[in-house]
Design a protein around this motif. Structure first.
Motif, PDB file in Angstrom:
ATOM      1  N   LEU B  77       0.819  -1.207   0.000  1.00  0.00           N
ATOM      2  CA  LEU B  77       0.000   0.000   0.000  1.00  0.00           C
ATOM      3  C   LEU B  77       0.853   1.258   0.000  1.00  0.00           C
ATOM      4  N   ASP B  78       2.111   1.114   0.383  1.00  0.00           N
ATOM      5  CA  ASP B  78       3.023   2.254   0.427  1.00  0.00           C
ATOM      6  C   ASP B  78       4.250   1.864  -0.381  1.00  0.00           C
ATOM      7  N   ARG B  79       4.448   2.520  -1.522  1.00  0.00           N
ATOM      8  CA  ARG B  79       5.549   2.116  -2.389  1.00  0.00           C
ATOM      9  C   ARG B  79       6.569   3.222  -2.601  1.00  0.00           C
ATOM     10  N   GLU B  80       6.480   4.268  -1.772  1.00  0.00           N
ATOM     11  CA  GLU B  80       7.484   5.327  -1.870  1.00  0.00           C
ATOM     12  C   GLU B  80       8.656   4.953  -0.975  1.00  0.00           C
ATOM     13  N   ILE B  81       9.366   3.910  -1.384  1.00  0.00           N
ATOM     14  CA  ILE B  81      10.372   3.324  -0.513  1.00  0.00           C
ATOM     15  C   ILE B  81      11.695   3.171  -1.244  1.00  0.00           C
ATOM     16  N   GLU B  82      12.747   3.001  -0.442  1.00  0.00           N
ATOM     17  CA  GLU B  82      14.032   2.579  -0.983  1.00  0.00           C
ATOM     18  C   GLU B  82      14.381   1.257  -0.320  1.00  0.00           C
ATOM     19  N   GLY B  83      15.188   0.452  -1.008  1.00  0.00           N
ATOM     20  CA  GLY B  83      15.584  -0.827  -0.449  1.00  0.00           C
ATOM     21  C   GLY B  83      14.858  -1.968  -1.110  1.00  0.00           C
ATOM     22  N   GLU B  84      15.137  -3.184  -0.619  1.00  0.00           N
ATOM     23  CA  GLU B  84      14.584  -4.372  -1.242  1.00  0.00           C
ATOM     24  C   GLU B  84      13.492  -4.968  -0.364  1.00  0.00           C
ATOM     25  N   VAL B  85      12.341  -5.199  -0.939  1.00  0.00           N
ATOM     26  CA  VAL B  85      11.232  -5.811  -0.207  1.00  0.00           C
ATOM     27  C   VAL B  85      10.685  -6.948  -1.049  1.00  0.00           C
ATOM     28  N   LEU B  86      10.761  -8.174  -0.516  1.00  0.00           N
ATOM     29  CA  LEU B  86      10.200  -9.328  -1.210  1.00  0.00           C
ATOM     30  C   LEU B  86       9.060  -9.887  -0.371  1.00  0.00           C
ATOM     31  N   VAL B  87       7.882  -9.958  -0.968  1.00  0.00           N
ATOM     32  CA  VAL B  87       6.722 -10.511  -0.267  1.00  0.00           C
ATOM     33  C   VAL B  87       6.023 -11.485  -1.202  1.00  0.00           C
ATOM     34  N   PRO B  88       5.257 -12.433  -0.645  1.00  0.00           N
ATOM     35  CA  PRO B  88       4.536 -13.363  -1.517  1.00  0.00           C
ATOM     36  C   PRO B  88       3.489 -12.621  -2.335  1.00  0.00           C
ATOM     37  N   ARG B  89       3.150 -13.186  -3.489  1.00  0.00           N
ATOM     38  CA  ARG B  89       2.115 -12.570  -4.304  1.00  0.00           C
ATOM     39  C   ARG B  89       0.771 -12.637  -3.586  1.00  0.00           C
ATOM     40  N   ARG B  90       0.533 -13.807  -2.944  1.00  0.00           N
ATOM     41  CA  ARG B  90      -0.731 -13.945  -2.225  1.00  0.00           C
ATOM     42  C   ARG B  90      -0.549 -13.492  -0.787  1.00  0.00           C
ATOM     43  N   LYS B  91      -1.006 -12.284  -0.522  1.00  0.00           N
ATOM     44  CA  LYS B  91      -0.938 -11.752   0.833  1.00  0.00           C
ATOM     45  C   LYS B  91      -2.261 -11.058   1.120  1.00  0.00           C
ATOM     46  N   ALA B  92      -2.572 -10.923   2.402  1.00  0.00           N
ATOM     47  CA  ALA B  92      -3.839 -10.299   2.767  1.00  0.00           C
ATOM     48  C   ALA B  92      -3.643  -9.487   4.033  1.00  0.00           C
ATOM     49  N   VAL B  93      -4.446  -8.466   4.166  1.00  0.00           N
ATOM     50  CA  VAL B  93      -4.338  -7.563   5.309  1.00  0.00           C
ATOM     51  C   VAL B  93      -5.651  -7.536   6.082  1.00  0.00           C
ATOM     52  N   ALA B  94      -5.557  -7.519   7.408  1.00  0.00           N
ATOM     53  CA  ALA B  94      -6.708  -7.168   8.233  1.00  0.00           C
ATOM     54  C   ALA B  94      -6.313  -5.927   9.023  1.00  0.00           C
ATOM     55  N   PHE B  95      -7.074  -4.863   8.844  1.00  0.00           N
ATOM     56  CA  PHE B  95      -6.742  -3.591   9.469  1.00  0.00           C
ATOM     57  C   PHE B  95      -7.332  -3.501  10.861  1.00  0.00           C
ATOM     58  N   GLN B  96      -6.914  -2.440  11.565  1.00  0.00           N
ATOM     59  CA  GLN B  96      -7.461  -2.243  12.914  1.00  0.00           C
ATOM     60  C   GLN B  96      -8.971  -2.030  12.871  1.00  0.00           C
ATOM     61  N   ALA B  97      -9.418  -1.126  11.971  1.00  0.00           N
ATOM     62  CA  ALA B  97     -10.855  -1.008  11.723  1.00  0.00           C
ATOM     63  C   ALA B  97     -11.204  -2.025  10.645  1.00  0.00           C
ATOM     64  N   PRO B  98     -12.382  -2.662  10.711  1.00  0.00           N
ATOM     65  CA  PRO B  98     -12.668  -3.759   9.771  1.00  0.00           C
ATOM     66  C   PRO B  98     -12.659  -3.308   8.314  1.00  0.00           C
ATOM     67  N   ARG B  99     -13.014  -2.058   8.054  1.00  0.00           N
ATOM     68  CA  ARG B  99     -13.020  -1.510   6.691  1.00  0.00           C
ATOM     69  C   ARG B  99     -13.831  -2.365   5.735  1.00  0.00           C
ATOM     70  N   LEU B 100     -15.024  -2.752   6.160  1.00  0.00           N
ATOM     71  CA  LEU B 100     -15.942  -3.427   5.240  1.00  0.00           C
ATOM     72  C   LEU B 100     -16.655  -2.349   4.428  1.00  0.00           C
ATOM     73  N   MET B 101     -16.950  -2.667   3.160  1.00  0.00           N
ATOM     74  CA  MET B 101     -17.707  -1.714   2.348  1.00  0.00           C
ATOM     75  C   MET B 101     -19.146  -1.717   2.865  1.00  0.00           C
ATOM     76  N   PRO B 102     -19.629  -0.605   3.391  1.00  0.00           N
ATOM     77  CA  PRO B 102     -20.962  -0.626   4.008  1.00  0.00           C
ATOM     78  C   PRO B 102     -22.073  -0.910   3.012  1.00  0.00           C
ATOM     79  N   TRP B 103     -21.797  -0.708   1.707  1.00  0.00           N
ATOM     80  CA  TRP B 103     -22.844  -0.907   0.695  1.00  0.00           C
ATOM     81  C   TRP B 103     -22.844  -2.319   0.136  1.00  0.00           C
ATOM     82  N   LYS B 104     -22.027  -3.198   0.693  1.00  0.00           N
ATOM     83  CA  LYS B 104     -22.059  -4.582   0.232  1.00  0.00           C
ATOM     84  C   LYS B 104     -22.401  -5.488   1.406  1.00  0.00           C
TER      85      LYS B 104
END
Lengths: 295, 284
Positions: B77-104
């Motif tokens: 979500l933040d790509r204004e970075i320097e350096g090397e970051v390797l992460v799996p393609r399949r990743k998922a986030v759960a935030f502090q607030a649930p951030r569900l779309m209220p209209w779905k």
């Protein structure tokens, strides 16, 4: 971890050690009963409560007319108006005038709606669009749209075009403002969540931004409809040979206050129907919204 | 479980991280020399981190230390970075607030963003896993805080991630709901076997769940320790208390008392919520 400890970990620091013991017992406070909502009200159905205001107004009006306080030359009584209205419907004048006016509103609403929403999408979704469109629209918006009637007549003549253009103009600004504000008001954290779920830009717009802008769009639609009727009245005062505004103009020539009031009543009823349509749309489309609905 | 076979506690972190990055056969996360600056101020400064596949890592730190920034970087979500970051393609986030779309509705929220046209059954299976299958057709506004957070977890799990990023997911929950949510995460992790990075300010939570606890300070991993305790873990275990005291000390909570194990409910409990105590505004 046991439940007890976890709760304890959250608890505020124990202050009992430093607090001196109370010397005397507290006097018991006076208690008042909490009355359940279902116990009160529900005596009068909702529609009846809503009808009270208009009915009281009508009765008062009729009484004032019958007693002569309100001269017939100034304002006809509700009874006379109902009779006139009946006559106008029977001889086909009113239905044909309404049909013409409704067509104008529908076409104006459609053109203005398409233009307003398209501009709002362009400037709401892209920064380039915002820079190009928003300033211009905000500038034009501050021009009172009624003031452009003379220009429209010069440009478009005195036929249908200036009337429809006037309606479209009023509609477009309201929709533009509210849809744009709706798009820009979408919670950035939801957009971020959408991004983390792998939504593309198109997916984000479709599943996050546009649904989020819907409440704003509905507000815009409400204002637009009100403006459309208003623009219709102004537009039809200009060289119209049919429609509700023409009917009113004609009645003015002959001091027929009853016909004028019939037309006004028709405007009011059409406005009410338009509001009902928007309310129904909101109930269907915005049922997800957690908002206060009154007590 | 992967708690007992880990190496010795690593005190010198950058050194150790560099070693494991070279030695580990595979990694779920590999970060080298990561820098993220805001207006010239480096919030993440030359950070190195390796997470093994299937490892549960807790990232602790005071509020504002950059732990959430690191998580956002790993989430892409933040790509204004320097350096090397390797992460799996399949990743998922759960935030502090649930951030569900209220209209779905809940199930549509769960499958939102999945490729193809995922059906309701996919969503319900994920919701069942978090005990929320019966609320699949509910609107998010009708969910309780704990239910919404579980829906958010289901939304992450349905992506079958190799890396699950949890950003203080229990921060806004009440104490009882939090315990159940923590248990749920532990179960899900054991069943799925994905790597987990849990950002938290709660030392106790980190020690209950994680294989390894990291402390972030000054923009880098300032301290790390293996949590080589048998599961399920017991916070009244003296080794648990010792680890907690050590981590609290590293978090700068001066003079954090080590509660004697025979009196775990002493009137001066360890200040387990270091971050929250710093500013008192961590939960919205």
């Amino acid at each position: 971890m046991t439940l007890d400890q976890a709760v304890h970990g959250q608890a505020p620091p124990d202050v009992s050690a430093g607090t001196p013991a109370r010397a005397e017992p507290c006097p018991s406070p006076e208690l008042s009963r909490v009355i359940p909502v279902s116990g009160r009200r529900r005596s009068v159905p909702r529609w009846l409560r809503r009808a009270v205001g208009p009915v009281v107004l009508l009765v008062l009006w009729q009484v004032l007319s019958s007693t002569g306080v309100l001269p017939v030359g100034m304002l006809a009584s509700p009874g006379t108006i109902a009779a006139t209205g009946g006559g106008l419907v029977a001889d086909g004048t009113l239905p044909s005038a309404m049909l013409v006016s409704l067509q104008r509103v529908a076409v104006g609403l459609l053109l203005g709606g398409v233009a307003g929403v398209a501009l709002a999408l362009a400037s709401g979704l892209s920064r380039l669009g915002e820079d190009v469109i928003d300033v211009t629209v905000q500038m034009l918006r501050s021009i009172p749209w009624v003031g452009v009637i003379p220009l429209f007549i010069i440009w478009l003549g005195i036929g249908e075009a200036p009337k429809i253009a006037l309606i479209a103009l009023g509609v477009a600004f309201h929709l533009y403002l509210n849809v744009y504000a709706g798009i820009r008001g979408v919670d950035a954290r939801l957009v971020e969540a959408g991004t983390s779920l792998g939504l593309s830009r198109r997916g984000l717009i479709r599943h996050v931004v546009l649904p989020g802008a819907l409440p704003g769009a509905m507000t815009g639609l409400r204002y637009s409809l009100a403006t459309a009727w208003l623009a219709l009245v102004f537009g039809e005062q200009v060289n119209a040979d049919d429609g509700l505004g023409f009917l009113m103009n004609q009645a003015r020539e002959f001091f027929r206050t009853d016909v004028i009031v019939v037309c006004l009543a028709v405007y009011a009823i059409l406005g009410l129907i338009a509001d009902l349509v928007v309310r129904t749309l909101e109930r269907l489309l915005l049922q997800w919204r957690p908002t206060f609905t009154g007590q | 479980m992967a708690t007992d076979l880990h190496g010795p506690v690593n005190e010198s972190v950058r050194h150790a991280a560099g070693q494991s990055a070279g030695a580990a056969p595979g990694a779920a996360v590999r970060v080298g020399g990561l820098v993220r600056s805001f207006d010239g101020r480096a919030v993440v400064d030359d950070l190195h981190l390796t997470v093994r596949p299937g490892e549960f890592v807790a990232l602790l730190g005071r509020s504002g230390c950059g732990k959430s920034t690191l998580l956002r970087v790993l989430a892409g979500l933040d790509r204004e970075i320097e350096g090397e970051v390797l992460v799996p393609r399949r990743k998922a986030v759960a935030f502090q607030a649930p951030r569900l779309m209220p209209w779905k509705r809940v199930w549509r929220n769960v499958v939102l963003g999945l490729p193809g046209r995922p059906d309701r059954g996919t969503a319900v299976r994920a919701l069942d896993e978090v005990g929320l299958g019966h609320r699949a057709d509910a609107w998010p506004k009708t969910l309780s805080g704990g239910e919404a957070q579980r829906a958010s977890l289901a939304r992450a799990l349905v992506r079958e991630p190799d890396l699950l990023l949890l950003d203080e997911p229990f921060g806004a929950l009440d104490a009882l709901t939090r315990i159940r949510a923590q248990q749920l995460v532990a179960e899900v992790w054991q069943r799925r076997g994905c790597a987990v990075l849990l950002v938290t300010h709660d030392v106790e939570e980190a020690l209950l769940l994680a294989d390894r606890a990291l402390v972030m300070a000054g923009g880098r991993i300032a301290y790390e320790t293996e949590v080589a305790l048998p599961r399920p873990r017991d916070s009244s275990d003296p080794r648990f208390a010792a680890l907690r005291a050590r981590l609290l000390d590293r978090l700068g909570v001066a003079g954090a008392p080590v509660p004697p194990p025979e009196q775990p409910q002493s009137p001066a409990p360890a200040r387990a919520h270091a971050g929250a105590d710093e500013n008192g505004t961590d939960t919205p």
